[in-house]
Design a protein around this motif. Structure first.
Motif, PDB file in Angstrom:
ATOM      1  N   ALA A  77       7.309 -12.568   9.325  1.00 24.70           N
ATOM      2  CA  ALA A  77       7.264 -11.456   8.365  1.00 24.70           C
ATOM      3  C   ALA A  77       8.214 -11.700   7.194  1.00 24.70           C
ATOM      4  O   ALA A  77       7.860 -11.451   6.031  1.00 24.70           O
ATOM      5  N   ASP A  78       9.417 -12.212   7.483  1.00 24.90           N
ATOM      6  CA  ASP A  78      10.389 -12.492   6.414  1.00 24.90           C
ATOM      7  C   ASP A  78       9.843 -13.511   5.424  1.00 24.90           C
ATOM      8  O   ASP A  78       9.912 -13.316   4.203  1.00 24.90           O
ATOM      9  N   VAL A  79       9.286 -14.604   5.942  1.00 25.03           N
ATOM     10  CA  VAL A  79       8.749 -15.648   5.067  1.00 25.03           C
ATOM     11  C   VAL A  79       7.523 -15.128   4.311  1.00 25.03           C
ATOM     12  O   VAL A  79       7.374 -15.369   3.119  1.00 25.03           O
ATOM     13  N   SER A  80       6.665 -14.391   4.997  1.00 25.13           N
ATOM     14  CA  SER A  80       5.478 -13.833   4.354  1.00 25.13           C
ATOM     15  C   SER A  80       5.860 -12.902   3.199  1.00 25.13           C
ATOM     16  O   SER A  80       5.296 -13.001   2.094  1.00 25.13           O
ATOM     17  N   ASN A  81       6.809 -12.018   3.435  1.00 22.14           N
ATOM     18  CA  ASN A  81       7.254 -11.086   2.381  1.00 22.14           C
ATOM     19  C   ASN A  81       7.838 -11.837   1.194  1.00 22.14           C
ATOM     20  O   ASN A  81       7.556 -11.498   0.033  1.00 22.14           O
ATOM     21  N   GLN A  82       8.656 -12.838   1.469  1.00 15.90           N
ATOM     22  CA  GLN A  82       9.273 -13.591   0.376  1.00 15.90           C
ATOM     23  C   GLN A  82       8.227 -14.393  -0.401  1.00 15.90           C
ATOM     24  O   GLN A  82       8.256 -14.418  -1.627  1.00 15.90           O
ATOM     25  N   LEU A  83       7.290 -15.022   0.317  1.00 18.10           N
ATOM     26  CA  LEU A  83       6.242 -15.775  -0.379  1.00 18.10           C
ATOM     27  C   LEU A  83       5.366 -14.854  -1.221  1.00 18.10           C
ATOM     28  O   LEU A  83       4.965 -15.224  -2.333  1.00 18.10           O
ATOM     29  N   THR A  84       5.071 -13.673  -0.722  1.00 15.93           N
ATOM     30  CA  THR A  84       4.270 -12.711  -1.478  1.00 15.93           C
ATOM     31  C   THR A  84       4.950 -12.388  -2.810  1.00 15.93           C
ATOM     32  O   THR A  84       4.306 -12.364  -3.862  1.00 15.93           O
ATOM     33  N   ARG A  85       6.265 -12.164  -2.763  1.00 17.64           N
ATOM     34  CA  ARG A  85       7.014 -11.882  -4.003  1.00 17.64           C
ATOM     35  C   ARG A  85       6.984 -13.079  -4.952  1.00 17.64           C
ATOM     36  O   ARG A  85       6.790 -12.923  -6.162  1.00 17.64           O
ATOM     37  N   VAL A  86       7.212 -14.269  -4.407  1.00 15.48           N
ATOM     38  CA  VAL A  86       7.226 -15.481  -5.232  1.00 15.48           C
ATOM     39  C   VAL A  86       5.857 -15.715  -5.862  1.00 15.48           C
ATOM     40  O   VAL A  86       5.756 -16.054  -7.042  1.00 15.48           O
ATOM     41  N   PHE A  87       4.782 -15.517  -5.089  1.00 14.91           N
ATOM     42  CA  PHE A  87       3.434 -15.718  -5.627  1.00 14.91           C
ATOM     43  C   PHE A  87       3.128 -14.723  -6.743  1.00 14.91           C
ATOM     44  O   PHE A  87       2.427 -15.047  -7.701  1.00 14.91           O
ATOM     45  N   MET A  88       3.656 -13.503  -6.633  1.00 12.91           N
ATOM     46  CA  MET A  88       3.463 -12.520  -7.710  1.00 12.91           C
ATOM     47  C   MET A  88       4.149 -12.997  -8.986  1.00 12.91           C
ATOM     48  O   MET A  88       3.563 -12.945 -10.074  1.00 12.91           O
ATOM     49  N   VAL A  89       5.371 -13.477  -8.855  1.00 11.57           N
ATOM     50  CA  VAL A  89       6.130 -13.948 -10.022  1.00 11.57           C
ATOM     51  C   VAL A  89       5.448 -15.173 -10.639  1.00 11.57           C
ATOM     52  O   VAL A  89       5.342 -15.289 -11.860  1.00 11.57           O
ATOM     53  N   GLU A  90       4.965 -16.078  -9.781  1.00 15.64           N
ATOM     54  CA  GLU A  90       4.332 -17.317 -10.251  1.00 15.64           C
ATOM     55  C   GLU A  90       2.863 -17.128 -10.621  1.00 15.64           C
ATOM     56  O   GLU A  90       2.203 -18.078 -11.027  1.00 15.64           O
ATOM     57  N   ASN A  91       2.343 -15.898 -10.420  1.00 14.38           N
ATOM     58  CA  ASN A  91       0.954 -15.572 -10.742  1.00 14.38           C
ATOM     59  C   ASN A  91      -0.044 -16.457  -9.986  1.00 14.38           C
ATOM     60  O   ASN A  91      -1.035 -16.921 -10.547  1.00 14.38           O
ATOM     61  N   PHE A  92       0.239 -16.687  -8.696  1.00  9.71           N
ATOM     62  CA  PHE A  92      -0.666 -17.445  -7.841  1.00  9.71           C
ATOM     63  C   PHE A  92      -1.663 -16.482  -7.226  1.00  9.71           C
ATOM     64  O   PHE A  92      -1.292 -15.507  -6.580  1.00  9.71           O
ATOM     65  N   ASP A  93      -2.941 -16.748  -7.426  1.00  6.73           N
ATOM     66  CA  ASP A  93      -4.012 -15.862  -6.971  1.00  6.73           C
ATOM     67  C   ASP A  93      -4.536 -16.320  -5.611  1.00  6.73           C
ATOM     68  O   ASP A  93      -4.933 -17.473  -5.444  1.00  6.73           O
ATOM     69  N   TYR A  94      -4.540 -15.415  -4.642  1.00  5.24           N
ATOM     70  CA  TYR A  94      -5.050 -15.692  -3.297  1.00  5.24           C
ATOM     71  C   TYR A  94      -5.487 -14.359  -2.694  1.00  5.24           C
ATOM     72  O   TYR A  94      -5.120 -13.293  -3.173  1.00  5.24           O
ATOM     73  N   ASP A  95      -6.279 -14.411  -1.618  1.00  6.12           N
ATOM     74  CA  ASP A  95      -6.721 -13.186  -0.951  1.00  6.12           C
ATOM     75  C   ASP A  95      -5.867 -12.862   0.259  1.00  6.12           C
ATOM     76  O   ASP A  95      -5.528 -11.714   0.499  1.00  6.12           O
ATOM     77  N   ARG A  96      -5.562 -13.889   1.066  1.00  4.36           N
ATOM     78  CA  ARG A  96      -4.851 -13.624   2.312  1.00  4.36           C
ATOM     79  C   ARG A  96      -3.841 -14.722   2.601  1.00  4.36           C
ATOM     80  O   ARG A  96      -4.129 -15.903   2.438  1.00  4.36           O
ATOM     81  N   LEU A  97      -2.666 -14.301   3.051  1.00  4.51           N
ATOM     82  CA  LEU A  97      -1.591 -15.214   3.425  1.00  4.51           C
ATOM     83  C   LEU A  97      -1.300 -15.016   4.902  1.00  4.51           C
ATOM     84  O   LEU A  97      -1.109 -13.890   5.355  1.00  4.51           O
ATOM     85  N   GLU A  98      -1.281 -16.112   5.657  1.00  5.41           N
ATOM     86  CA  GLU A  98      -0.917 -16.074   7.071  1.00  5.41           C
ATOM     87  C   GLU A  98       0.275 -16.994   7.272  1.00  5.41           C
ATOM     88  O   GLU A  98       0.239 -18.159   6.876  1.00  5.41           O
TER      89      GLU A  98
END
Length: 143
Positions: A46-67
């Protein structure tokens, strides 16, 4: 920045090793396998998922689902260091190009690493494989 490097930097900054990254053909599903010395639990994922979600938003990386998950008992061996770490375990692996005798798939006891070569005890005896020639490898769990 390359996606895998971005993922590795983010996870390593939190104290985790990225074991493998899988992406669906259209990049809509992203799977990240993480590990650390004392193992992985749900909170780590959960910690890594939350952090990656934030980073992807900043980097404007488009995806549907992160596991994000642990590598599991049949963990992939993706780095030369993994082959050294899991010496003594049973593994199965596939070569990029068939070896002598047109065989691509092997199974055996991982003996370790010597330089850039992986040493495996197979039914045919101890064999040496260049790490660069190995396409996929996994630990075979024993119960």
């Amino acid at each position: 920045m390359e996606l895998i490097k971005l993922i590795e930097q983010t996870a390593e900054g939190l104290g985790y090793e990225v074991v493998d990254v899988e992406m669906s053909p259209r990049g809509r599903l992203l799977r990240v396998f993480i590990d650390k010395e004392d193992g992985i639990n749900v909170e780590d994922c959960a910690d890594v998922s939350n952090q990656l979600t934030r980073v992807f938003m900043v980097e404007n990386f488009d995806y549907d689902r992160l596991e994000v998950s642990s590598p599991g008992l049949d963990r992939p061996l993706t780095k030369l260091a993994h082959f050294a770490r899991f010496a003594g375990e049973q593994i199965q692996f596939k070569l990029r190009v068939p070896a002598a005798g047109s065989q691509r798939n092997f199974r055996g006891l991982l003996r370790g690493v010597e330089g850039d070569d992986v040493l495996v005890e197979t039914d045919a005896g101890e064999q040496r494989f260049a790490f660069a020639d190995i396409e996929k490898a996994r630990v075979v769990p024993t119960f």
